[in-house]
Design a protein around this motif. Sequence first.
Motif, PDB file in Angstrom:
ATOM      1  N   GLU A 171      24.673  52.210  -3.845  1.00  0.00           N
ATOM      2  CA  GLU A 171      24.527  52.156  -2.680  1.00  0.00           C
ATOM      3  C   GLU A 171      23.854  53.405  -1.893  1.00  0.00           C
ATOM      4  O   GLU A 171      23.601  53.437  -0.803  1.00  0.00           O
ATOM      5  CB  GLU A 171      25.605  51.700  -1.708  1.00  0.00           C
ATOM      6  CG  GLU A 171      25.929  49.883  -1.915  1.00  0.00           C
ATOM      7  CD  GLU A 171      26.831  49.531  -0.718  1.00  0.00           C
ATOM      8  OE1 GLU A 171      26.260  48.960   0.080  1.00  0.00           O
ATOM      9  OE2 GLU A 171      28.137  49.667  -1.125  1.00  0.00           O
ATOM     10  N   TRP A 181      26.239  43.122  -1.881  1.00  0.00           N
ATOM     11  CA  TRP A 181      26.598  41.966  -1.111  1.00  0.00           C
ATOM     12  C   TRP A 181      25.695  40.912  -1.772  1.00  0.00           C
ATOM     13  O   TRP A 181      26.040  39.686  -1.520  1.00  0.00           O
ATOM     14  CB  TRP A 181      26.651  41.947   0.476  1.00  0.00           C
ATOM     15  CG  TRP A 181      25.393  42.348   1.164  1.00  0.00           C
ATOM     16  CD1 TRP A 181      25.134  43.621   1.404  1.00  0.00           C
ATOM     17  CD2 TRP A 181      24.486  41.571   1.539  1.00  0.00           C
ATOM     18  NE1 TRP A 181      23.998  43.662   2.209  1.00  0.00           N
ATOM     19  CE2 TRP A 181      23.490  42.360   2.224  1.00  0.00           C
ATOM     20  CE3 TRP A 181      24.506  40.098   1.511  1.00  0.00           C
ATOM     21  CZ2 TRP A 181      22.359  41.717   2.826  1.00  0.00           C
ATOM     22  CZ3 TRP A 181      23.080  39.334   2.180  1.00  0.00           C
ATOM     23  CH2 TRP A 181      22.343  40.342   2.797  1.00  0.00           C
ATOM     24  N   GLU A 481      33.518  40.447  -1.802  1.00  0.00           N
ATOM     25  CA  GLU A 481      32.920  41.804  -0.786  1.00  0.00           C
ATOM     26  C   GLU A 481      33.956  42.523  -0.308  1.00  0.00           C
ATOM     27  O   GLU A 481      33.801  43.797  -0.239  1.00  0.00           O
ATOM     28  CB  GLU A 481      32.342  41.009   0.334  1.00  0.00           C
ATOM     29  CG  GLU A 481      30.975  40.282  -0.291  1.00  0.00           C
ATOM     30  CD  GLU A 481      30.113  39.632   0.899  1.00  0.00           C
ATOM     31  OE1 GLU A 481      29.673  40.492   1.692  1.00  0.00           O
ATOM     32  OE2 GLU A 481      29.862  38.639   1.115  1.00  0.00           O
ATOM     33  N   ASP A 485      34.262  46.395  -1.325  1.00  0.00           N
ATOM     34  CA  ASP A 485      33.849  47.395  -0.431  1.00  0.00           C
ATOM     35  C   ASP A 485      35.018  48.280   0.339  1.00  0.00           C
ATOM     36  O   ASP A 485      34.703  49.223   0.541  1.00  0.00           O
ATOM     37  CB  ASP A 485      33.024  46.632   0.883  1.00  0.00           C
ATOM     38  CG  ASP A 485      32.557  47.368   1.823  1.00  0.00           C
ATOM     39  OD1 ASP A 485      31.178  47.799   1.667  1.00  0.00           O
ATOM     40  OD2 ASP A 485      33.115  48.117   2.659  1.00  0.00           O
ATOM     41  N   SER A 580      27.111  52.505   8.270  1.00  0.00           N
ATOM     42  CA  SER A 580      28.024  51.634   7.258  1.00  0.00           C
ATOM     43  C   SER A 580      27.382  50.225   7.593  1.00  0.00           C
ATOM     44  O   SER A 580      27.204  49.811   9.038  1.00  0.00           O
ATOM     45  CB  SER A 580      29.518  51.844   7.755  1.00  0.00           C
ATOM     46  OG  SER A 580      30.143  50.778   7.127  1.00  0.00           O
TER      47      SER A 580
END
Length: 596
Positions: A171, A181, A481, A485, A580
């Motif tokens: 990422e 995702w 997720e 995350d 973000s």
Amino acid sequence: MEEQSKNKISEEEKQLHGKPSRRKGGLITMPFIFANEMCEKMAVVGFHSNMISYLTTQLHLPLTKAANTLTNFAGTSSLTPLVGAFIADSFAGRFWTITFASIIYQIGMTVLTISAIIPTLRPPPCKGEEVCVVADTAQLSVLYIALLLGAIGSGGIRPCVVAFGADQFDESDPEQTTKPWNYFNWFYFIMGAAVLVAVTVLVYIQDNVGWGVGLGIPTLAMFLSVIAFVGGFRLYRHLRPSGSPFTRLIQVAVAAFHKRKLSMVSDHTLLYFNDEIDATISLDGILTHTKHMSFLDKAAIKTEEDNLKSGQIPNLWRLSTVHRVEELKSVIRMGPIGASGILLFTAYAQQGTFSLQQAKTMNRHLTKSFQIPAGSMSVFTTVAMLCTVVFYDRIFVKIARKFTGLERGITFLYRMGIGFVISLIATLIAGFVEIKRKQVALEHGLLDKPHTVIPISFMWLIPQYSLHGIAEAFMSIGSLEFFYDQAPESMRSTAMALFWMSISIGNYASTLLVTLVHTFSAKPDGSNWLPDKNLNQGRLEYFYWLITLLQAINFVYYLWCAKIYTYKPVQVHHSKKVNSPVSGELRLSKKNLVDA
């Protein structure tokens, strides 16, 4: 000449820092990971989706004992991931943990397949109206050993395989177009496709060809999954394990306890920061300070006793960095959200037990010569889940993005909330369907004939099965997720284990709830909400509505948890600024390499 020299130095620097000439990870690894997941999931689901029938028709166990055996196994299989995650995050790494755990699972499946083939490992078949002989201790021991090996294998596979796939996407790389995702949606779709094959083809073989073949095919599929996974070894992006995450969390707690009497500093910048110490556990970025749970911040207060010297690592049992303190805060913050999913999995567990028993009493014929096996009813759950995933990824996200401005459409907390509501509706409807089923049985004088098919179509069960599938697409993927995350990057296997632990507790809660209801609803005349021998004489609708009520209370609890939740703050060091995807917080990012 000078340019060649610079290029040479650049290559030497890459080798010095362990950088390969070709960037690892990315989409090229997906065929290996997805092939592994498809084979593994087809094996596991094909192994256990119809297991209630195997326990009741082959081992002749009472319905409640068989149901509790399966939910206990499912609970244990979802609890062992804590051990697997600890091994993976501490020293073994995800790749080797998955590989060896798969082999253990393979052995367990082989044992149960052999028991289905050899007659002496099962009780004799029932004869007419005679009382069936229940499996003896030795025969049950073989079953329990096989299930235990399966639970141990699950402990290494479940917390690592999802995180390992997500690890293949960096990422922090601005050039990386594929996001984790997206991967979670693809992963769940592939998993659902494998489940679809398992609950149709494999269950049909088990019911109509034989259990030896029906269990042998999943065993072979598990073997192929290991081969597929190991085949991509050289292409994978391997994250180096950074030591026991549990030790770091305990160190922070101990340091905070030692300094509990100290006054808090007026400015958080006076707390202890050390990027060098945290380098191996903060490749994606340093966790920034948050004001919540300030009592833990005392672990990062510097004192004279800490003997801080330049270049020297302090005693981490007395002084922790802010990053490590925030790791513990992140885990604590995740707990209440994770716990809210327990009752959803309690409701979901009924599909493989009582909902399946409902289906066995109903007319499942599609034609005069073909009927859907009861164990294949979950196909409607899977199809609904697959359709929802495609709709969500290709349509819903694009529409929601226009209103929210978030790349993923909506936050995972909203996604989970939608799943809670749909699951609640599913169990509510299930109660009304059970009333309809028993009403038809009463009209045809079949209440006292548990083995006679009631002339009511199995399609009455499709709404509850389908709604559970839609709920799963929202809740389960949203949970994955959330845990991936929001977990500290060095604890992502552990975070996946927390997801499975909520499933574990959900299954154990199902066992407890079934036991309590079966015990306290019993009356002197022998009636019971959940009878062992004749479901037509029970009150299964009351049981479904009890779960509905508990889910409604749980949803209110979830709304409160989601409202007060604080997203994990990360300061990533990049050459450019990015936002973000969840909280909209500014992240300064940096390119990092973690390929082994």
